[in-house]
Design a protein around this motif. Sequence first.
Motif, PDB file in Angstrom:
ATOM      1  N   ARG A   1      48.549  42.616  29.842  1.00 48.94           N
ATOM      2  CA  ARG A   1      47.716  41.521  30.588  1.00 48.94           C
ATOM      3  C   ARG A   1      47.583  41.923  32.061  1.00 48.94           C
ATOM      4  O   ARG A   1      48.661  42.302  32.737  1.00 48.94           O
ATOM      5  CB  ARG A   1      48.268  40.092  30.455  1.00 48.94           C
ATOM      6  N   ASP A   2      46.424  41.527  32.474  1.00 49.53           N
ATOM      7  CA  ASP A   2      46.328  41.696  34.147  1.00 49.53           C
ATOM      8  C   ASP A   2      46.629  40.233  34.620  1.00 49.53           C
ATOM      9  O   ASP A   2      47.480  39.281  34.098  1.00 49.53           O
ATOM     10  CB  ASP A   2      44.854  42.033  34.495  1.00 49.53           C
ATOM     11  N   GLU A   3      46.732  40.224  35.848  1.00 52.98           N
ATOM     12  CA  GLU A   3      47.018  39.151  36.715  1.00 52.98           C
ATOM     13  C   GLU A   3      46.378  37.830  36.242  1.00 52.98           C
ATOM     14  O   GLU A   3      46.860  36.761  36.423  1.00 52.98           O
ATOM     15  CB  GLU A   3      46.798  39.383  38.193  1.00 52.98           C
TER      16      GLU A   3
ATOM     17  N   ASP B   1      44.619  43.692  29.491  1.00 51.60           N
ATOM     18  CA  ASP B   1      44.112  44.970  30.489  1.00 51.60           C
ATOM     19  C   ASP B   1      43.766  46.067  29.662  1.00 51.60           C
ATOM     20  O   ASP B   1      44.646  47.108  29.533  1.00 51.60           O
ATOM     21  CB  ASP B   1      45.536  45.006  31.170  1.00 51.60           C
ATOM     22  N   TYR B   2      42.398  46.542  29.461  1.00 52.98           N
ATOM     23  CA  TYR B   2      41.995  47.397  28.688  1.00 52.98           C
ATOM     24  C   TYR B   2      42.169  48.738  29.446  1.00 52.98           C
ATOM     25  O   TYR B   2      42.030  49.698  28.813  1.00 52.98           O
ATOM     26  CB  TYR B   2      40.691  47.238  28.195  1.00 52.98           C
ATOM     27  N   GLY B   3      42.138  48.443  30.641  1.00 52.48           N
ATOM     28  CA  GLY B   3      42.297  49.953  31.453  1.00 52.48           C
ATOM     29  C   GLY B   3      43.818  50.479  31.130  1.00 52.48           C
ATOM     30  O   GLY B   3      44.001  51.699  31.454  1.00 52.48           O
ATOM     31  N   GLN B   4      44.677  49.955  30.453  1.00 51.46           N
ATOM     32  CA  GLN B   4      45.878  50.620  29.760  1.00 51.46           C
ATOM     33  C   GLN B   4      45.715  51.173  28.383  1.00 51.46           C
ATOM     34  O   GLN B   4      46.748  51.559  27.681  1.00 51.46           O
ATOM     35  CB  GLN B   4      47.130  49.520  29.841  1.00 51.46           C
TER      36      GLN B   4
ATOM     37  N   LYS C   1      39.495  51.804  29.013  1.00 56.67           N
ATOM     38  CA  LYS C   1      38.382  50.838  29.341  1.00 56.67           C
ATOM     39  C   LYS C   1      38.148  50.067  27.944  1.00 56.67           C
ATOM     40  O   LYS C   1      38.651  50.727  27.109  1.00 56.67           O
ATOM     41  CB  LYS C   1      37.063  51.391  29.858  1.00 56.67           C
TER      42      LYS C   1
END
Length: 477
Positions: free
Chosen positions: A183-185, A190-193, A198
């Motif tokens: 998860r992001d903040e 968080d699909y960047g990971q 993406k």
Amino acid sequence: MILRTEIATILKAPPIGETVTVMGWVRAWRGNRFMVLNDGSSAETLQVVVDGEQFDEETIRGIGFHAAVSVTGELVESQGAGQAVEVIAKELTILGKTDLSTYPLQPKRQTMEFLRENGQFRMRTNTFSSVFRLRHAVAFAINKYFNDRGFYYLHTPIITGNDAEGAGEMFRVTTFEPDSAPRDEAGAVDYGQDFFGKGTHLTVSGQLQAEIGALALGKVYTFGPTFRAENSNTSRHLAEFWMIEPEIAFADIDNDMDLAEDFCKYLITYCLENYLSDLEYLDARIVEAEKNLPKDKRRPMGLLEMLRFVVEDDFARITYTEAIDLIMRSKPYKKGRFEFPVSWGVDLQAEHERWLVEKHFKKPVIVRDYPKDIKAFYMRLNDDDKTVAAMDVLFPYIGEVIGGSQREEREDVLRQRMQEMGVHEEELAWYLQLRTFGGAPHAGFGLGFERMVQFITGMGNIRDVIPFPRAPRLADF
């Protein structure tokens, strides 16, 4: 090595008096001496005469409905009605038995719902063997049509980060486990990971990528699977289906309409010329199925008549504005017979499309120049600033079969349209660059493969023209 002659080959040029070996599945018995055999090579069957004195009764009784058999015997002219030739069996081998006490299919008419539930066997029936031979025919004709006209076959991605339609109903592709996705903040996944770095989905269309090909190779087409996560259980929707999307450079909406009309006529003509026996069978099936229905519940015309209706008539061409005006001035509209209301700015429904085709023009119709607010961002804005150079091809019984447009080649206008429709420029920077560097007028359309197969076969449910349908709560095989 297994040596046999296909039934279709025998019936094309019957080698009377010769010994032949055929293999197939038993479709029926006429009495206890005449076995009806089909091997899938055509809609036609071959009658086999089984002499009860030569073959023991137990062997004959063991040859049940859809049993697989091998027959060797002499091909002779038939003495009975219903077939020109028949095989006098000399050798008979059961390759695969069926026990009718446990076999799901029985030698009687089955409902479409029952056959879908037993999809591993439905291709053995007369109806579905014809449907899937015709599906092959249409697929072959598609590739032949474009190849013969100088188009290049382009394989576009199945996994994509773009949503060409802006529908948002897409299947997500991820390697994350549902309970442990990072998860992001803000607490979002968080699909960047993720694997691709993406968010990615199964494609809804290869059109945007096909434009890349057209603006380099001139003429391309895609033919591949596409996906919609639309939770719909109607007879018109699939979650996985195939799309054909030609894209042509140096072309406008008129070129696009010409291509669409010629393409449709070619596909249907190919089937009429090469698979007539299958079409005749399906035509007769529809007549039998609808004979007791009220007239207003039957199809507007027979299957073969409907196919020739498309092939033999020039398509009428009208604007969306003209279509709305015709519908609003029609007797059905004034008498309140349409279920859906009509006004300028709303999309046409199937009942409106069918009225235009079947009742008013009595020929296929192409409607062009739709309101910009109900069409996609990439369609070329017309000079009136209210409509776009879009077109739909309408057929009898089924309504829309093709949707296409001239693409917006002006970068500034395209940017404005993307802003108006909430399409993020950064996600489609490459798409904009096609206009920045060496852009040119171009056009294309999309044809739902199953929709065309459904029209050509006359099947009532789109799930019955794809071998393994995918729909809500349905992912068998």
